[in-house]
Design a protein around this motif. Structure first.
Motif, PDB file in Angstrom:
ATOM      1  N   ILE B  41      20.200  20.072  48.411  1.00 15.25           N
ATOM      2  CA  ILE B  41      20.857  20.517  47.128  1.00 15.25           C
ATOM      3  C   ILE B  41      19.589  21.773  46.683  1.00 15.25           C
ATOM      4  O   ILE B  41      19.191  22.731  46.207  1.00 15.25           O
ATOM      5  CB  ILE B  41      21.216  19.718  46.083  1.00 15.25           C
ATOM      6  CG1 ILE B  41      22.824  19.297  45.948  1.00 15.25           C
ATOM      7  CG2 ILE B  41      21.262  20.255  44.406  1.00 15.25           C
ATOM      8  CD1 ILE B  41      22.932  18.241  45.394  1.00 15.25           C
ATOM      9  N   VAL B  90      15.890  12.280  45.722  1.00 18.67           N
ATOM     10  CA  VAL B  90      16.790  10.445  45.622  1.00 18.67           C
ATOM     11  C   VAL B  90      17.770  11.561  44.174  1.00 18.67           C
ATOM     12  O   VAL B  90      16.625  11.194  42.675  1.00 18.67           O
ATOM     13  CB  VAL B  90      16.613   9.870  46.340  1.00 18.67           C
ATOM     14  CG1 VAL B  90      17.317   8.388  45.535  1.00 18.67           C
ATOM     15  CG2 VAL B  90      15.985   9.410  47.424  1.00 18.67           C
ATOM     16  N   GLY B  91      18.719  11.402  44.128  1.00 20.92           N
ATOM     17  CA  GLY B  91      19.545  11.729  42.674  1.00 20.92           C
ATOM     18  C   GLY B  91      19.700  13.078  41.309  1.00 20.92           C
ATOM     19  O   GLY B  91      19.727  13.165  41.255  1.00 20.92           O
ATOM     20  N   HIS B  92      18.370  13.906  42.393  1.00 22.28           N
ATOM     21  CA  HIS B  92      18.271  15.295  41.736  1.00 22.28           C
ATOM     22  C   HIS B  92      19.458  15.649  41.699  1.00 22.28           C
ATOM     23  O   HIS B  92      20.349  15.579  43.532  1.00 22.28           O
ATOM     24  CB  HIS B  92      16.687  15.937  42.241  1.00 22.28           C
ATOM     25  CG  HIS B  92      15.733  15.260  42.115  1.00 22.28           C
ATOM     26  ND1 HIS B  92      14.738  15.944  43.023  1.00 22.28           N
ATOM     27  CD2 HIS B  92      15.838  14.299  41.607  1.00 22.28           C
ATOM     28  CE1 HIS B  92      13.636  15.003  42.338  1.00 22.28           C
ATOM     29  NE2 HIS B  92      13.436  14.277  41.499  1.00 22.28           N
ATOM     30  N   GLY B  93      20.475  16.703  41.225  1.00 21.35           N
ATOM     31  CA  GLY B  93      21.141  17.440  40.814  1.00 21.35           C
ATOM     32  C   GLY B  93      20.726  18.874  40.389  1.00 21.35           C
ATOM     33  O   GLY B  93      22.182  19.607  41.028  1.00 21.35           O
ATOM     34  N   ALA B  94      20.045  19.206  40.658  1.00 21.86           N
ATOM     35  CA  ALA B  94      19.612  20.867  40.334  1.00 21.86           C
ATOM     36  C   ALA B  94      18.147  20.918  39.854  1.00 21.86           C
ATOM     37  O   ALA B  94      17.194  19.611  39.485  1.00 21.86           O
ATOM     38  CB  ALA B  94      20.151  21.338  39.096  1.00 21.86           C
ATOM     39  N   TYR B  96      14.543  20.756  38.373  1.00 23.89           N
ATOM     40  CA  TYR B  96      13.751  20.545  36.467  1.00 23.89           C
ATOM     41  C   TYR B  96      12.189  20.815  36.273  1.00 23.89           C
ATOM     42  O   TYR B  96      11.279  21.096  37.408  1.00 23.89           O
ATOM     43  CB  TYR B  96      13.914  18.585  37.010  1.00 23.89           C
ATOM     44  CG  TYR B  96      13.381  18.191  37.853  1.00 23.89           C
ATOM     45  CD1 TYR B  96      13.535  18.453  39.569  1.00 23.89           C
ATOM     46  CD2 TYR B  96      12.240  17.879  37.962  1.00 23.89           C
ATOM     47  CE1 TYR B  96      13.023  18.152  40.304  1.00 23.89           C
ATOM     48  CE2 TYR B  96      11.827  17.077  39.290  1.00 23.89           C
ATOM     49  CZ  TYR B  96      12.026  17.194  40.348  1.00 23.89           C
ATOM     50  OH  TYR B  96      11.164  16.933  41.311  1.00 23.89           O
ATOM     51  N   PRO B 156      12.244  19.895  25.123  1.00 28.01           N
ATOM     52  CA  PRO B 156      12.476  19.901  24.346  1.00 28.01           C
ATOM     53  C   PRO B 156      12.578  19.343  23.056  1.00 28.01           C
ATOM     54  O   PRO B 156      12.759  19.486  22.464  1.00 28.01           O
ATOM     55  CB  PRO B 156      14.270  19.200  25.286  1.00 28.01           C
ATOM     56  CG  PRO B 156      13.927  19.471  26.489  1.00 28.01           C
ATOM     57  CD  PRO B 156      12.598  19.462  26.810  1.00 28.01           C
ATOM     58  N   ALA B 157      11.848  17.988  23.412  1.00 29.06           N
ATOM     59  CA  ALA B 157      11.589  17.524  22.621  1.00 29.06           C
ATOM     60  C   ALA B 157      10.881  17.477  21.260  1.00 29.06           C
ATOM     61  O   ALA B 157      10.678  17.852  19.892  1.00 29.06           O
ATOM     62  CB  ALA B 157      10.907  15.957  22.736  1.00 29.06           C
ATOM     63  N   PRO B 334      30.493  18.255  39.133  1.00 29.20           N
ATOM     64  CA  PRO B 334      29.385  17.335  39.838  1.00 29.20           C
ATOM     65  C   PRO B 334      29.172  17.029  41.423  1.00 29.20           C
ATOM     66  O   PRO B 334      29.900  17.370  42.338  1.00 29.20           O
ATOM     67  CB  PRO B 334      29.788  16.176  39.561  1.00 29.20           C
ATOM     68  CG  PRO B 334      30.734  16.220  38.462  1.00 29.20           C
ATOM     69  CD  PRO B 334      31.521  17.617  37.991  1.00 29.20           C
ATOM     70  N   PRO B 335      28.155  17.408  41.719  1.00 32.51           N
ATOM     71  CA  PRO B 335      27.491  18.167  43.211  1.00 32.51           C
ATOM     72  C   PRO B 335      28.589  16.771  44.422  1.00 32.51           C
ATOM     73  O   PRO B 335      28.828  17.035  45.701  1.00 32.51           O
ATOM     74  CB  PRO B 335      26.447  17.915  43.477  1.00 32.51           C
ATOM     75  CG  PRO B 335      25.762  18.057  41.992  1.00 32.51           C
ATOM     76  CD  PRO B 335      26.735  17.743  40.968  1.00 32.51           C
TER      77      PRO B 335
END
Lengths: 220, 356
Positions: B41, B90-94, B96, B156-157, B334-335
């Motif tokens: 990815i 690990v666990g990344h999808g896009a 950031y 964002p916050a 979802p990937p």
């Protein structure tokens, strides 16, 4: 005279709660100073003032009367008051709060939802150890053991990182079987939570406290 | 049924109001396309060729109808001088954000409009668009989603807090984002010609889980209207709009945006699964296409039969839209979706979405 003191205490506690509801930093400072000057017990000021206010904010968030910007302003006011009141807290060994270890699962850097849950849990009387974002399975387990936590709460906004939840739940239960496990976050659902073996699921921050209280009281 | 049209013909037919053989399918596959093609990815998002090739091949393998484009949800930080990381971990999808360019209100005052040709992910977007264009597919650029964009620039916050504490700062930053995005529009239109371009617009921070409809109206709507008019006036007539997550409360404002442009062009609306199709049809159905919004995590966690059933339900409701319907998930596929569940979309579309 005593009645006057009681009325004043009530006014200060109400003032603190309202300052949190309105996200008013000046009022939060003012009523914290008043609480200290009038020797109101700091724990009472936090729980009956700030936390009460935050619980109302939580209800308003749940019913759509307010949104995250307002909640963040309330959080800021609450932090302002608590920073002033905390140095006056007396050590109390009889009232030990339940401990929650919380974090977003590995690979996920989103924190707003998890931070709101942390805030609501603190307002609900829990002691929260926030591990932050992108937390590995090992870190969750290690912290639950080290802190002797009552609850392990996991958040994820991504389908690629929610997949670590079953591993965390399994490892936490193996390390400390009486730990309550809770999950939440955008892609989660009650059925996914059940499949993952979690004890509880909270759809958002406003219900997380209720779920945490129900599960810990059931366990106890 | 057997497909009579190619994916391109089907999409073109849908957007121009011609008779087509079946509903088109667009699985919004990005990380999934990388996975199913054996790429990482991280490479998918950092390398335009990999990005294009994976999307093209995944569409070819499954037989779905959408064409490739480059984009991701964390857009706005890198473009304005911040930093992102590509998803190699690990666990990344896009991608950031690792550094938001705006830390203080003064940073907004100092912020210059970035060069739309070189800023952040624009060169990657342009490279993918050129490859698409060479095959006769639309050249897609990313616009709108002002709250999301601004949140990525400020964090964002911080942005959500400033919407109340320092609203002028947020307004000022969003105005700069709009100016930058108009530069991007010009760059793409000048490169390809407006009729070869398509806009992608959307974001998740606009969700009513985060902000109120009133906040959307105050901070975002004027810019959404202005941007929509701008691209339509330039001659870009197709927009894939993805108001992500729960934006039920913002729906009347999106309608207002379309009304203010005289319903020119064609929008394909792809709301999150929280917004019922019936409500979308009532709002946009006389003019625009609805991109169905099957619950995305279900593709990852449910069985083939369950996914087919979810798609069937979405198709039966979505096909009632008089201006057309595309079967889609309500956000990115979802990937880690098993390929059989993307195939489930195709099975459902051919079985329940036939026009002939």
């Amino acid at each position: 005279m005593i009645r006057g003191k009681v009325a004043m205490k009530e006014e200060i506690l109400k003032g603190l709660a309202q300052a949190v509801i309105d996200g008013d930093l000046d009022k939060a400072q003012h009523f914290s100073k008043e609480a200290i000057a009038n020797k109101i017990d700091a724990y009472e000021a936090i729980m009956e003032g700030c936390a009460k206010g935050m619980n109302i904010v939580s209800q308003k968030y749940e019913t759509g009367e307010c949104f995250v910007p307002e909640v963040l302003c309330s959080a800021e006011a609450m932090t302002t008051a608590m920073d002033m009141l905390k140095p006056y807290l007396k050590a109390d060994t009889t009232n030990v709060p339940k401990k929650v270890v919380i974090g977003t699962t590995q690979g996920d850097v989103h924190e707003i939802g998890k931070n709101l849950v942390t805030l609501m849990l603190e307002a609900g009387g829990f002691k929260v150890i926030d591990l932050g974002p992108d937390v590995s399975v090992e870190k969750f387990v290690e912290t639950v053991k080290k802190e002797n936590a009552d609850i392990c709460a996991m958040s994820s906004l991504m389908t690629t990182s929610m997949i670590f939840m079953p591993d965390i739940i399994k490892a936490v239960k193996a390390a400390k079987p009486d730990t309550v496990t809770m999950v939440g976050g955008g892609p989660l659902s009650p059925s996914t939570a059940e499949t993952y073996g979690a004890d509880g699921y909270a759809k958002d921050a406003s219900v997380a406290v209720k779920v945490a209280k129900e599960l810990t009281s059931k366990r106890d | 049924m057997k497909d009579r049209l190619s994916g391109g013909e089907r999409m073109f037919g849908l957007l121009t109001g011609q008779k087509i053989d079946r509903i088109p399918v667009s699985p919004f596959a990005e990380g999934y396309a990388a996975k199913v093609c054996g790429a990482s990815i991280g490479d998918f998002y950092s390398n335009a060729k990999t990005n294009f090739w994976c999307q093209l091949m995944a569409a070819d393998m499954h037989g779905y109808d959408s064409s490739p484009f480059y984009g991701y949800a964390s857009v706005g930080a890198w473009e304005f001088g911040g930093k992102i990381e590509f998803p190699y971990g690990v666990g990344h999808g896009a991608p950031y954000v690792t550094k938001h360019p705006i830390e203080t209100p003064e940073d907004v005052d100092r912020m210059e409009i970035p060069n739309p040709k070189t800023a952040g992910a624009v060169p990657l977007t342009m490279d993918v668009a050129k490859m698409c264009n060479s095959l006769g597919m639309p050249a897609v650029f990313q616009i709108g989603g002002f709250i999301t964009y601004c949140g990525n620039a400020m964090g964002p916050a911080k942005m959500l807090l400033w919407m109340i504490r320092k609203p002028d700062v947020v307004h000022k930053m969003i105005a700069k984002i709009e100016e930058f995005q108009k530069g991007v529009v010009d760059y793409f239109v000048n490169t390809f010609g407006a009729d070869k371009c398509m806009a992608f617009s959307g974001g998740a921070t606009e969700s009513n889980k985060l902000i109120s409809p009133k906040q959307f109206e105050a901070f975002s709507l004027p810019h959404e209207i202005s941007m929509s008019r701008y691209i339509l006036d330039k001659g870009v007539h197709i927009v894939l709009a993805h108001p992500c997550a729960d934006q039920n409360g913002n729906l009347p404002f999106y309608k207002k945006m379309r009304e203010s442009c005289g319903w020119k062009g064609k929008y394909v609306w792809n709301f999150g699964p929280e917004t019922p199709l019936e409500k979308q049809i009532e709002t946009f159905g006389a003019h625009d296409v609805i991109g169905g919004n099957v619950d995305p995590p279900s593709f990852q966690v449910k069985t083939f039969d369950e996914v087919v059933a979810l798609c069937k339900d979405n198709i039966e409701r979505g096909m009632k839209n008089p201006s057309g319907y595309v079967l889609m998930p309500g956000c990115e596929m979802p990937p880690l979706t098993p390929p059989i569940n993307v195939h489930a979309m195709m099975v459902a579309a051919r079985k329940f979405g036939a026009y002939e």
